[in-house]
Design a protein around this motif. Structure first.
Motif, short mmCIF file in Angstrom:
data_model
loop_
_atom_site.label_atom_id
_atom_site.label_comp_id
_atom_site.label_asym_id
_atom_site.label_seq_id
_atom_site.Cartn_x
_atom_site.Cartn_y
_atom_site.Cartn_z
N TYR A 119 10.30 6.77 4.59
CA TYR A 119 10.46 7.95 5.25
C TYR A 119 11.24 7.71 6.54
CZ TYR A 119 10.35 12.46 7.81
OH TYR A 119 10.37 13.59 8.60
N PRO A 159 0.79 -1.25 0.10
CA PRO A 159 -0.06 0.09 0.08
C PRO A 159 0.74 1.25 -0.14
CG PRO A 159 -0.87 -1.51 1.69
CD PRO A 159 0.64 -2.20 1.17
N LEU A 160 0.52 2.26 -0.61
CA LEU A 160 1.36 3.74 -0.61
C LEU A 160 1.67 4.12 0.54
CD1 LEU A 160 2.58 5.81 -2.42
CD2 LEU A 160 0.29 7.00 -2.33
N ASN A 161 0.74 3.99 1.67
CA ASN A 161 1.01 4.58 2.90
C ASN A 161 2.10 3.83 3.62
OD1 ASN A 161 -0.82 2.42 3.41
ND2 ASN A 161 -1.63 3.12 5.16
N ALA A 162 1.95 2.51 3.52
CA ALA A 162 3.00 1.54 4.11
C ALA A 162 4.40 1.69 3.44
CB ALA A 162 2.72 -0.12 4.02
N ALA A 212 5.50 4.60 1.84
CA ALA A 212 5.81 5.99 2.29
C ALA A 212 6.52 5.91 3.66
CB ALA A 212 4.68 7.05 1.96
N GLU A 213 5.84 5.48 4.48
CA GLU A 213 6.02 5.20 5.96
C GLU A 213 7.66 4.74 6.04
OE1 GLU A 213 4.74 3.37 10.26
OE2 GLU A 213 3.41 3.35 8.57
N LYS A 214 7.78 3.37 5.43
CA LYS A 214 9.13 2.93 5.14
C LYS A 214 10.15 3.51 4.95
CE LYS A 214 11.27 -1.59 3.96
NZ LYS A 214 12.53 -0.71 3.41
#
Length: 740
Positions: free
Chosen positions: A22, A13-16, A18-20
């Motif tokens: 960052y 998923p995009l949020n996962a 992006a979190e990783k």
């Protein structure tokens, strides 16, 4: 059309994702960029610069080379980032006003304290390492640290440097990471060494014991540390806090000479701040500024007072409070620990962790040397065997196809010893060589025993570490530059303090127009008034004193006396700057020090004593000070008293009562107490405070009567009494005055 996916691809998923991404970036910035390591106190770029310079042979005793050469090696071999950022990091390590113990000895323009970033381009400057840098590098090739591949895997670089001193405290440093930052102030080498040795000898030592050796930071620019001891202790106990640093100055021929500035403070900027206050006429006590800084006196800022009557301490206190001459230096001791994680550490934990690092480093150094000694003794044993059987060894070498194996079997030696024998040169086969081998054996055997004793005894190992720290402190240490001084908090002068103190007479007209005449020798009634207007009240004071205006409803207002219009004209209406209530008339003025006593009385007979400070109001609508009462009562003319006095009160019926001023209540606001007994229809028409020895003047129309102190005895009585009737012809009093 159906979409196909590679079997090896990963769907997130995009949020996962992006979190990783960052978090990976954040950890990279924290660990590989912004924060220093507790072991050597260096960030990666600083460590790589120092290591690259050592690899280039740029020791303190060598000839310097162009800085561009060093930067090229650093970014080409170890640090794949911008050359300008790398060079700036190198410049900081060379600036004696930034680093307490610089690591780089720069030649050329490496910036100034006024403008640290004014350094020349790296193609012009030259550099080499300082002598102090040897404390980071001297043990590098002795098996003391771990090595890691560089960014492209073609070279190895040290993960940390084998620091012999707690550089993390000595030079400190700043850095901004993701979600965290570090600000470690610099310290004095001798003090840090003493605290470290104390903790080494007494592992149970508490923070107070360490602070007896190392009481505070020590900044390269000197100045004074005025932070209270309790706040410094809190800083070292938590790893967070602030250090208040103040410039130092001397008085030379009546001029103030500033000879040391707070850490990272620009002298030019300070002079700009002072000059701006002078231009805004907010610093009338200063007449001139000069910057006399030169090579011999890096900081020499001269402030010239306007006269020898200027209070130098008050002036400097104001400058400390309003300019960069006093500064709060932030402290946040955030470092990467031995566990590889960033953490804000207190002083004791930081020193204890560095001692763990140093102990491990020294142990690795000793073990590395012990291995070398043991290996050499092993080879010498084989060589000695060869010399004792030299003819047979030569015969085996000349006749055997595999002399190595034959010698190993014949003399019971190892392959390493056999190789050493085979590698001997013919000229080493002299009889004298046997004596050299035996001598070397004795020396190395003694060294082996010493190394084994050090490694086998914690006490001896600690003594070795302490002796080495002491030796380095003697070699590179110096005296404290930032003195610890207890000072009062700097206070900026108020606008009134900064104003010139000039005599002034404030005049109020019946229509509420106000003006100020210079001096006290003024006839307020003789001034020119507008048609239909006339004199009402006046007060004499100074331009830097508090001015209070009162209206008929008992409200008080504050004005700046130095901003009033000149008495050469007819003044300005108070309604232009104040907002009185409907129907209110301005009835009086008072001026003087804030502590000056003022008597407020209502026409209804009540009153109290107060001060000008209690009557002050920043609001244009003023503040309710006196409650005049009902039935149309209003504020009677006011009077002030600067010393022990009595109060004279006159009624509309011509009764005079003189009471001690001390009998009046001291209030900030309210109705007050009864001053004189009144009958129905009567009111207070005038009040006057005066010294008991002064003469009271009673005005009735164009007539006046003087009452000396003895003549007023008949009129003296208790507060709230009726008083005595004035003589015939003075029953219609309109004002009271003082003579003497």
């Amino acid at each position: 059309m159906a979409t196909t996916h590679d079997q090896d691809s990963e769907r997130l998923p995009l949020n996962a994702f992006a979190e990783k991404a960052y978090l990976d970036y954040a950890m990279y910035v924290i660990l590989d960029r912004a924060l220093p390591h507790v072991g050597d106190g260096l960030k990666p770029v600083q460590r790589r610069i120092v290591y690259a310079m050592s690899e280039l042979g740029l020791s303190a005793a060598s000839k310097p080379k162009k800085a561009a050469r060093t930067v090229g090696d650093v970014i080409g071999k170890f640090h794949p980032h911008g050359d300008s950022a790398c060079y700036e990091a190198m410049v900081i390590m060379a600036q004696p006003f930034t680093y307490r113990y610089p690591l780089v000895d720069g030649q050329g323009n490496w910036g100034t304290a006024d403008d640290p970033k004014s350094f020349a381009a790296m193609r012009y400057t030259e550099s080499r390492l300082t002598g102090y840098a040897a404390t980071l590098l001297a043990e590098l090739g002795q098996g003391t640290v771990d090595w890691q591949p560089n960014f492209d895997g073609t070279l190895d670089e040290p993960a940390t440097l084998p620091a012999r001193l707690p550089n993390v405290l000595l030079n400190g440093g700043t850095g901004i990471a993701v979600g965290m930052a570090t600000d470690i102030p610099p310290h004095n080498l001798r003090e840090v060494a003493a605290a470290t040795i104390h903790l080494l000898a007494h592992p149970e030592a508490d923070l107070d014991a360490l602070m007896t050796h190392m009481p505070a930071p020590d900044f390269p620019t000197g100045a004074e540390i005025i932070t209270p001891a309790a706040e410094l202790r809190r800083l070292y106990a938590t790893g967070n806090g602030q250090i208040k640093v103040r410039a130092t100055y001397q008085i030379e021929a009546g001029e103030v000479v500033i000879d040391a500035l707070p850490f990272q403070t620009s002298g030019a900027k300070v002079l700009e701040q002072i000059a701006a206050q002078m231009a805004a006429k907010k610093l009338p006590m200063v007449s001139d500024l000069r910057d006399e800084s030169d090579h011999e006196n890096p900081t020499r800022l001269v402030i010239v007072p306007r006269s020898n009557r200027v209070d130098t301490e008050a002036m400097m206190a104001h400058l400390f409070a309003t300019t960069g001459l006093e500064k709060n230096v932030r402290a946040n001791i955030n470092v990467i620990g031995l566990d590889g994680a960033p953490q804000v550490k207190n002083l004791r934990d930081l020193l204890a962790e560095w001692l763990s690092y140093r102990t491990a480093t020294v142990r690795r150094r000793l073990e590395y040397r012990l291995d070398q000694v043991v290996d050499r003794l092993h080879i010498l044993e084989g060589l000695l065997t060869a010399y004792l059987n030299i003819d047979e060894v030569i015969h085996i070498i000349r006749t055997e196809d595999e002399p190595r194996d034959v010698m190993m079997a014949r003399f019971e030696i190892t392959d390493v010893q056999a190789d050493a024998i085979l590698n001997l040169r013919l000229r080493h086969l002299m009889k004298l060589e046997e004596f050299k081998i035996r001598g070397e054996q004795d020396t190395l055997d003694a060294e082996r025993k010493k190394l084994e004793a050090l490694l086998g005894s914690e006490k001896k190992l600690k003594k070795l570490i302490a002796d080495e720290i002491t030796a380095d402190a003697e070699t590179y240490g110096d005296e404290r530059r930032s003195r610890l001084v207890a000072r009062e908090q700097a206070r900026a002068l108020s606008e009134a303090d900064l104003l010139p103190s000039e005599a002034v007479t404030v005049v109020l007209s019946r229509e509420g127009w106000i003006r100020a005449a210079k001096g006290h020798d003024v006839d307020p009634e003789g001034l020119n008034y507008r048609t239909g207007d006339a004199y009402l009240a006046h007060a004499a004071g100074r331009t830097n004193q508090a001015l209070i205006v009162l209206d008929s409803t008992g409200r008080s207002y504050s004005l700046a006396a130095h901003k009033l219009p000149s008495a050469r004209g007819q003044g300005e209406p108070l309604t232009g700057s104040l907002n009185p209530a409907n129907g209110a008339r301005f009835v009086g003025v008072a001026i003087g020090d804030e502590t000056l006593t003022c008597v407020l009385a209502s026409t209804a007979g009540n009153g109290f004593a107060t001060t000008l400070a209690d009557m002050a109001s920043r609001q244009k609508a003023g503040k309710a000070t006196l409650s005049p009462g009902k039935n149309g009562a209003s504020l009677a003319p006011t009077t002030t008293a600067a010393d022990e006095a009595e109060l004279c009160v006159v009624t509309s019926a011509g009764h005079l009562l003189c009471v001690a001023l001390a009998d009046l209540p001291q209030l900030a606001k309210g109705k007050g107490n009864k001053l004189i007994a009144l009958k129905t229809g009567e009111s207070i028409v005038a009040v006057q405070a005066l010294a008991r020895t002064a003469t009271l003047i009673v005005y009735s129309g164009k007539r006046y009567k003087s009452l000396k102190s003895a003549e007023r005895e008949a009129y003296r009585g208790a507060r709230a009494a009726r008083g005595q009737q004035l003589p015939r012809g003075f029953t219609s009093v309109h004002a009271l005055g003082v003579d003497g």
